[in-house]
Design a protein around this motif. Structure first.
Motif, short mmCIF file in Angstrom:
data_model
loop_
_atom_site.label_atom_id
_atom_site.label_comp_id
_atom_site.label_asym_id
_atom_site.label_seq_id
_atom_site.Cartn_x
_atom_site.Cartn_y
_atom_site.Cartn_z
N ILE A 96 -4.38 -29.94 36.12
CA ILE A 96 -3.85 -29.01 35.14
C ILE A 96 -3.44 -29.77 33.88
CG2 ILE A 96 -2.24 -27.13 34.78
CD1 ILE A 96 -1.79 -27.15 37.84
N VAL A 150 3.21 -38.50 44.76
CA VAL A 150 3.84 -37.32 45.36
C VAL A 150 2.97 -36.70 46.45
CG1 VAL A 150 5.17 -36.77 43.31
CG2 VAL A 150 2.93 -35.75 43.61
N PRO A 200 1.06 -26.63 47.35
CA PRO A 200 0.82 -28.00 46.88
C PRO A 200 -0.60 -28.47 47.17
CG PRO A 200 2.92 -27.87 48.00
CD PRO A 200 2.24 -26.55 48.20
N ARG A 203 -2.84 -27.22 44.54
CA ARG A 203 -2.64 -27.91 43.25
C ARG A 203 -3.27 -29.29 43.26
NH1 ARG A 203 2.98 -25.61 42.05
NH2 ARG A 203 2.39 -23.50 41.49
N ARG A 204 -3.44 -29.88 44.47
CA ARG A 204 -4.07 -31.20 44.53
C ARG A 204 -5.58 -31.11 44.37
NH1 ARG A 204 -0.74 -33.24 49.77
NH2 ARG A 204 1.26 -32.56 48.93
N PHE A 206 2.04 -41.10 39.40
CA PHE A 206 2.95 -40.11 39.95
C PHE A 206 2.22 -39.01 40.72
CE2 PHE A 206 6.00 -36.53 39.20
CZ PHE A 206 7.04 -37.09 39.90
N MET A 227 6.47 -32.21 38.99
CA MET A 227 6.15 -32.57 40.37
C MET A 227 5.43 -31.43 41.08
SD MET A 227 9.56 -34.58 41.64
CE MET A 227 8.90 -35.49 43.02
N ARG A 228 5.91 -30.22 40.85
CA ARG A 228 5.27 -29.06 41.50
C ARG A 228 3.84 -28.91 41.00
NH1 ARG A 228 7.46 -24.25 40.10
NH2 ARG A 228 6.62 -23.26 41.96
N LEU A 229 3.65 -29.12 39.69
CA LEU A 229 2.32 -28.88 39.11
C LEU A 229 1.29 -29.89 39.60
CD1 LEU A 229 3.21 -27.82 35.49
CD2 LEU A 229 2.21 -26.43 37.29
N VAL A 230 1.71 -31.12 39.87
CA VAL A 230 0.73 -32.09 40.32
C VAL A 230 0.56 -32.05 41.84
CG1 VAL A 230 1.07 -33.63 38.37
CG2 VAL A 230 2.41 -33.98 40.44
N GLY A 231 1.18 -31.07 42.47
CA GLY A 231 0.90 -30.84 43.89
C GLY A 231 1.82 -31.57 44.84
N ALA A 232 3.06 -31.84 44.39
CA ALA A 232 4.02 -32.43 45.32
C ALA A 232 4.48 -31.36 46.31
CB ALA A 232 5.22 -32.98 44.56
N SER A 233 4.51 -31.70 47.59
CA SER A 233 5.02 -30.73 48.55
C SER A 233 6.53 -30.64 48.38
CB SER A 233 4.68 -31.18 49.97
OG SER A 233 5.28 -32.41 50.23
#
Lengths: 268, 296
Positions: free
Chosen positions: A124, A147, A116, A119-120, A143, B207-213
């Protein structure tokens, strides 16, 4: 790994990859205390191969270095390995061999908990937008910050800022289904941008859009690039690639067959 | 941490209502399963009360010969009472024994002819209750040793042993059935919640793609599962509260002899079981369902 060791790793990665375009390596080097600091590397692939469990070899011995601030087109026929390469960069897949550096991190060595965080540091953008259908434009963009546990008072101004950048302030409260394709893609770009990533990775962002809207999206990505974000864009859009004369990395059968400033097709 | 909790609970609440049909289906399934579980718990606790009642009936009875002086009977009662296995000793004289007999006849609805004879044919008796129905110790020998006082000792040892093995088996069977039903309920609930999660796999992917843990993805779903569980538990308890009166009466008329009480204890136990099971099933079910999407 500390930030400084990561930088060293990134610089080492840059040094070991022979770059075909000298112009791109110079450019925006910061000068600190009289000594030129080498430009950091956003993306570096060294000797990367990917074989899927079914035995298909999607990538073979790929070397690629993208310094900070570059704008790179990734082209090639369907099945050439563009999507696989992008999946490796965002750690949706793991390389069979070789190393993949993204934003200073060795992606193949990341633990599950660190994915994660990677990805931050990247944004993408996909061909099919991937917006949450039951959330408004504003909520979709927010969002990406929610998250990651960003406080609400920081989220609101950041969201308004990127919405203004992509020109969607007026549509902020609409749902994705009420938007045109171009507007949906701009929402996705705003979402990819809101956490101020070092790299934007776009997989066929204009694939579902008509030529005029495609140009709008490309212009938007170019402006984001001018603001300092590295952009890697996989595309089939020959017209755009040829017209812009940017760095083009061409894949064929999983190998890099061309890496130079130029058009969509090989020019002799 | 607080922000994380607030985020998770808000997302759980949104998720629940924005997928109302799925949430409703999961809640109904949860309610039905909890009702089944509660019914089983009620049944088992009723059976347990019945078994305990029957076990309490286990006692050793010694019949006293007519005309034995009261002092000798008292001495025997004191002697038996002193034994470590004994919890209670009652002495019934002839009049009391007759009264008890007549009472039993009346309860069974049979005509009472005992007054016809004018004499009392029922012997006096000593009734010994044991601390543990399995352990007789020397009770029977002590009673039989009192020559001239005791005419006969009602030996129920093998009958009692058989009875105890039956009640023991019923208890074990009850626990096994409860366990099996519990596992079944877990699987059904997990599957229902999984359906709700699968319907939102795209959301998880984004959620996974935007970097949610993982925690940010997992906990909203777990809270949502808990919400389903709590709602199911509330509905179940509501139904049980409404149904308690008629069921209680039904059971009372069915087995009037056995005093099964739906007392406060059982009610508290039921609330604990239903709410606890709802919480655990919802939470665990959601956690298991989301896991599939997190392991990559």
């Amino acid at each position: 790994m500390t930030t400084s060791t990561r930088r060293i790793a990134g610089a080492l990665a840059a040094a070991t990859v022979s770059h075909p375009e000298p112009d791109a390596v110079e450019g925006t080097s910061a000068v600190v205390g009289g000594l030129p600091e080498p430009r950091r590397i956003s993306i570096a692939l060294e000797d990367v191969s990917k074989v899927y469990p079914n035995g298909r070899r999607a990538l073979a011995d790929v070397d690629l270095a993208v310094p900070d601030g570059d704008f790179v087109f990734l082209v090639g026929p369907s099945g050439a390995g563009k999507t696989t390469l992008i999946k490796l960069l965002i750690r949706d897949e793991v390389a069979t061999s070789g190393t993949v550096f993204v934003a200073g991190r060795d992606v193949s060595r990341l633990s599950r908990r660190e994915v994660p965080k990677l990805r931050r540091r990247i944004g993408i953008v996909f061909q099919d937008y991937r917006l949450l259908p039951n959330k408004s434009v504003r909520e979709n963009v927010a969002f990406a910050l929610e998250v990651t546990g960003t406080p609400g008072r920081q989220i609101r101004p950041a969201v308004e800022r990127v919405l203004a950048l992509v020109g969607l302030t007026a549509q902020g409260d609409q749902l994705p289904t009420q938007l045109s394709g171009g507007e949906q893609q701009r929402t996705a770009i705003a979402r990819a941008l809101v956490h101020e990533p070092r790299v934007i990775i776009a997989d066929e962002p204009t694939g579902n859009l008509d030529p005029l809207i495609s140009w709008e999206i490309i212009q938007l990505l170019l402006r984001i690039n001018e603001l300092g974000t590295t952009v890697l864009m996989a595309t089939h859009n020959a017209e755009v690639v040829t017209a812009l004369r940017r760095r083009v990395v061409a894949l064929e059968d999983g190998r890099v067959v061309r890496d130079e400033v130029g058009g969509y097709h090989r020019e002799y | 941490m607080l922000r994380f909790l607030a985020f998770s609970i808000r997302r759980a609440w949104q998720g629940f209502w924005r997928n109302a049909v799925m949430s409703l289906a999961a809640t109904i399934t949860m309610t039905l399963m909890l009702l089944m579980l509660a019914g089983l718990v009620i049944g088992l606790s009723g059976m347990d009360a019945g078994l305990r009642f029957i076990e309490q009936k286990v006692e050793v009875q010694a019949f006293i010969a007519d005309g034995v002086p009261q002092s000798r009977i008292d001495a025997l009662v004191a002697q038996v009472r002193a034994l470590p296995e004994v919890s209670e000793v009652d002495y019934l004289d002839k009049q009391q024994a007759l009264a008890q007999w007549q009472e039993q006849l009346r309860q069974q609805g049979q005509p009472d002819y005992s007054s016809e004879t004018g004499t009392n044919p029922i012997p006096a008796s000593i009734q010994v209750k044991l601390k543990d129905p399995h352990v007789y110790g020397t009770v029977i020998q002590t009673l039989q040793a009192a020559q001239g006082v005791v005419t006969d000792v009602l030996e129920t040892q093998h009958v009692v042993d058989a009875l105890l093995s039956v009640t023991g088996f019923l208890r074990t069977a009850g626990v096994v059935v409860l366990g099996l039903v519990g596992i079944t309920v877990l699987f059904i609930v997990v599957n229902t919640i999984r359906l709700a999660v699968v319907a939102r796999s795209e959301e998880i992917e984004i959620m996974r793609l935007v970097g949610a843990s993982d925690a940010f993805i997992r906990w909203p779903f777990i809270f949502e599962g808990v919400l389903v569980g709590l709602l199911g538990a509330a509905v179940t308890l509501g139904i049980l509260a409404l149904a308690a009166q008629p069921i209680g009466q039904g059971v009372a008329t069915l087995i009037g002899q056995v005093p099964i009480q739906f007392d406060r204890n059982l009610a508290e136990e039921l609330i604990l079981v239903v709410v606890g099971a709802g919480l655990a099933l919802g939470g665990v079910g959601a956690a298991i369902s989301v896991r599939t999407y997190l392991i990559r």
